[in-house]
Write a protein that holds these residues in place. Structure first.
Motif, mmCIF file in Angstrom:
data_model
loop_
_atom_site.group_PDB
_atom_site.id
_atom_site.type_symbol
_atom_site.label_atom_id
_atom_site.label_comp_id
_atom_site.label_asym_id
_atom_site.label_seq_id
_atom_site.Cartn_x
_atom_site.Cartn_y
_atom_site.Cartn_z
ATOM 1 N N LEU A 111 0.813 -1.246 -0.129
ATOM 2 C CA LEU A 111 -0.133 -0.043 -0.015
ATOM 3 C C LEU A 111 0.819 1.103 -0.018
ATOM 4 O O LEU A 111 0.377 2.260 -0.704
ATOM 5 C CB LEU A 111 -0.893 0.043 1.191
ATOM 6 C CG LEU A 111 -2.090 -1.045 1.269
ATOM 7 C CD1 LEU A 111 -2.541 -0.961 2.527
ATOM 8 C CD2 LEU A 111 -3.080 -0.854 0.006
ATOM 9 N N GLU A 112 1.803 1.159 0.668
ATOM 10 C CA GLU A 112 2.982 2.474 0.717
ATOM 11 C C GLU A 112 3.692 2.544 -0.232
ATOM 12 O O GLU A 112 4.075 3.596 -0.839
ATOM 13 C CB GLU A 112 3.642 2.404 1.961
ATOM 14 C CG GLU A 112 2.701 2.305 3.095
ATOM 15 C CD GLU A 112 1.722 4.070 3.308
ATOM 16 O OE1 GLU A 112 2.428 5.029 2.837
ATOM 17 O OE2 GLU A 112 0.869 3.755 3.550
ATOM 18 N N LYS A 116 -0.952 2.525 -6.427
ATOM 19 C CA LYS A 116 -1.103 4.093 -6.632
ATOM 20 C C LYS A 116 -2.083 4.760 -5.822
ATOM 21 O O LYS A 116 -2.699 4.113 -5.204
ATOM 22 C CB LYS A 116 -1.595 3.990 -8.120
ATOM 23 C CG LYS A 116 -0.721 3.223 -9.139
ATOM 24 C CD LYS A 116 -1.348 3.250 -10.801
ATOM 25 C CE LYS A 116 -0.527 2.880 -11.554
ATOM 26 N NZ LYS A 116 -1.129 2.657 -12.926
ATOM 27 N N LYS A 117 -1.724 6.171 -5.816
ATOM 28 C CA LYS A 117 -2.486 6.990 -4.971
ATOM 29 C C LYS A 117 -3.952 7.402 -5.876
ATOM 30 O O LYS A 117 -4.038 8.252 -6.694
ATOM 31 C CB LYS A 117 -2.041 8.341 -4.784
ATOM 32 C CG LYS A 117 -0.500 8.082 -4.052
ATOM 33 C CD LYS A 117 -0.536 7.525 -2.608
ATOM 34 C CE LYS A 117 0.627 7.216 -2.168
ATOM 35 N NZ LYS A 117 0.644 6.526 -0.632
ATOM 36 N N ASN A 118 -4.915 6.701 -5.512
ATOM 37 C CA ASN A 118 -6.154 6.607 -6.273
ATOM 38 C C ASN A 118 -7.379 6.620 -5.146
ATOM 39 O O ASN A 118 -7.057 6.197 -3.974
ATOM 40 C CB ASN A 118 -6.543 6.023 -7.489
ATOM 41 C CG ASN A 118 -6.099 4.295 -7.065
ATOM 42 O OD1 ASN A 118 -6.535 4.107 -6.049
ATOM 43 N ND2 ASN A 118 -5.487 3.979 -7.962
ATOM 44 N N ARG A 119 -8.537 6.636 -5.667
ATOM 45 C CA ARG A 119 -9.629 6.681 -4.598
ATOM 46 C C ARG A 119 -9.769 5.210 -4.170
ATOM 47 O O ARG A 119 -10.278 5.013 -2.822
ATOM 48 C CB ARG A 119 -10.817 7.263 -5.194
ATOM 49 C CG ARG A 119 -10.909 8.750 -5.651
ATOM 50 C CD ARG A 119 -12.141 9.259 -6.277
ATOM 51 N NE ARG A 119 -12.220 10.784 -6.476
ATOM 52 C CZ ARG A 119 -13.219 11.352 -7.043
ATOM 53 N NH1 ARG A 119 -14.069 10.693 -7.342
ATOM 54 N NH2 ARG A 119 -13.005 12.492 -7.065
ATOM 55 N N ASN A 121 -7.688 2.922 -3.714
ATOM 56 C CA ASN A 121 -6.472 2.538 -2.525
ATOM 57 C C ASN A 121 -6.868 3.302 -1.284
ATOM 58 O O ASN A 121 -6.520 2.852 -0.171
ATOM 59 C CB ASN A 121 -5.346 2.887 -3.260
ATOM 60 C CG ASN A 121 -4.913 1.789 -4.315
ATOM 61 O OD1 ASN A 121 -5.149 0.524 -4.114
ATOM 62 N ND2 ASN A 121 -3.935 2.149 -5.136
ATOM 63 N N ASP A 122 -7.372 4.620 -1.542
ATOM 64 C CA ASP A 122 -7.715 5.294 -0.301
ATOM 65 C C ASP A 122 -8.793 4.839 0.576
ATOM 66 O O ASP A 122 -8.746 4.697 1.723
ATOM 67 C CB ASP A 122 -8.049 7.039 -0.658
ATOM 68 C CG ASP A 122 -6.493 7.619 -1.201
ATOM 69 O OD1 ASP A 122 -5.447 7.099 -0.867
ATOM 70 O OD2 ASP A 122 -6.872 8.536 -1.863
ATOM 71 N N ARG A 125 -7.374 1.520 2.404
ATOM 72 C CA ARG A 125 -6.695 2.132 3.517
ATOM 73 C C ARG A 125 -7.662 2.478 4.593
ATOM 74 O O ARG A 125 -7.419 2.295 6.044
ATOM 75 C CB ARG A 125 -5.868 3.355 3.251
ATOM 76 C CG ARG A 125 -4.499 2.921 2.357
ATOM 77 C CD ARG A 125 -3.753 4.299 2.189
ATOM 78 N NE ARG A 125 -2.533 3.777 1.289
ATOM 79 C CZ ARG A 125 -2.671 4.122 -0.171
ATOM 80 N NH1 ARG A 125 -3.508 4.717 -0.732
ATOM 81 N NH2 ARG A 125 -1.616 3.716 -0.828
ATOM 82 N N GLN A 177 2.190 0.859 8.245
ATOM 83 C CA GLN A 177 2.000 1.910 7.322
ATOM 84 C C GLN A 177 2.731 3.277 7.941
ATOM 85 O O GLN A 177 3.496 3.933 7.114
ATOM 86 C CB GLN A 177 0.610 2.176 6.840
ATOM 87 C CG GLN A 177 0.012 0.994 5.875
ATOM 88 C CD GLN A 177 -1.424 1.332 5.698
ATOM 89 O OE1 GLN A 177 -2.515 1.166 6.205
ATOM 90 N NE2 GLN A 177 -1.537 1.847 4.201
ATOM 91 N N ARG A 181 5.671 5.118 6.240
ATOM 92 C CA ARG A 181 5.487 6.326 5.901
ATOM 93 C C ARG A 181 6.576 7.481 6.497
ATOM 94 O O ARG A 181 6.740 8.403 5.814
ATOM 95 C CB ARG A 181 4.235 6.755 5.947
ATOM 96 C CG ARG A 181 3.531 7.957 5.154
ATOM 97 C CD ARG A 181 2.284 8.333 5.585
ATOM 98 N NE ARG A 181 1.373 7.295 5.242
ATOM 99 C CZ ARG A 181 0.442 6.594 5.878
ATOM 100 N NH1 ARG A 181 -0.103 7.246 6.905
ATOM 101 N NH2 ARG A 181 -0.273 5.608 5.534
#
Length: 303
Positions: A111-112, A116-119, A121-122, A125, A177, A181
């Protein structure tokens, strides 16, 4: 009397010393009040903890003996022992620790570092974070449905271990995570600049730096798994057995189940036996935590 204060490019303004003094006095009073409240809250917490320790130690120390660790459960308090429960808890942790940490840390890395940073995956999380607050009995029902009935594992160590792994998995994922991060991006870029691949950067740079934080979350999660009773009750783990498991497919009992059975019995002597069991459980937790703390301190000194 008023004091004139002027800054470059700003018109003059007048400050009343009396008003400044009143504001400072008010802030000091508020600071004193809150400091006293926090101190009282700390004292109450320490008092409750001290009473709990005193009650457990005063009632349970008398039953701690070699026979207590060598005997199986019994209907007679003087002959009751914790041998089967202690060995069963060791077997349970031998399944829970590797399964939950492998899946949890692996999920956090994906995840980290890869996702990809998209809706979508958000959303994943966010749902993982929400799962950390789900009551343990819900995970017990999930384990009963999947592992006990669908996979026909019964009330074995494997079924209980998988159920407990699901219970603590969100906590380990979130902790891992946050630890990953917290590793500075400059460290990753420096590794890439030296010609390392993404996997080499994760294994040799990111994970060693994040291990102290990952272990801290894992310590708390595993401590919760050791002391949980509701999921074990739901999947049908027995309270009293008179044999030791020899494999992960065997039936077993655990320390929380044994303590729960002793605590609910009406005989006064069983309350003292339950206190002795709680002392053993606390010592078991301290032993686990000590190992994890030693590993964490070793990596903190190195990195």
């Amino acid at each position: 009397m008023r004091i004139t204060e002027q800054q470059p490019g700003v018109s003059k303004r007048y400050i009343d010393p009396d008003s400044v003094t009143k504001r400072m006095d008010g802030r000091k009073v508020i600071n004193t009040v809150f400091r006293s409240l926090f101190f009282m809250a700390t004292l109450v917490a320490l008092l409750v903890l001290g009473i709990l320790f005193y009650r457990i130690l005063s009632q349970g120390l008398g039953f701690l003996s070699a026979e207590f660790f060598q005997n199986f459960a019994s209907r007679i308090p003087e002959k009751a022992g914790i041998k089967a429960a202690l060995v069963g808890s060791l077997w349970l942790m031998a399944v829970v620790a590797p399964v939950s940490m492998f899946l949890g840390i692996g999920t956090a890395i994906y995840l980290e570092e890869y996702a990809k940073k998209n809706r979508i995956n958000d959303l994943i999380r966010m749902n993982i974070s929400n799962l950390a607050g789900v009551p343990s009995v819900v995970f017990g029902l999930l384990g009963l449905t999947i592992f006990v009935r669908a996979l026909a594992l019964g009330n074995s160590i494997l079924a209980a271990g998988f159920t407990m792994s699901l219970l603590i998995l969100p906590v380990i994922i979130v902790a891992a995570q946050e630890a990953i991060r917290a590793v500075p991006q400059d460290v990753r870029e420096a590794s890439y600049g030296m010609g390392a691949t993404k996997w080499q950067t994760i294994v040799r740079v990111v994970l060693p730096s994040a291990i102290p934080g990952i272990l801290t979350g894992s310590i708390l999660a595993l401590s919760r798994a050791v002391g949980e009773t509701a999921p074990l009750i739901v999947i049908g783990v027995p309270v009293i057995i008179h044999f030791l498991p020899t494999g992960v497919t065997d039936t077993f009992t655990a320390l929380p189940m044994q303590i729960y059975d002793w605590a609910k019995r009406p005989q006064a002597d069983f309350q003292q036996v339950a206190s002795a069991g709680i002392i053993v459980l606390m010592a078991f937790l301290l032993f686990m935590n000590s190992i994890a703390v030693l590993i964490r301190n070793k990596f903190q000194k190195r990195y």
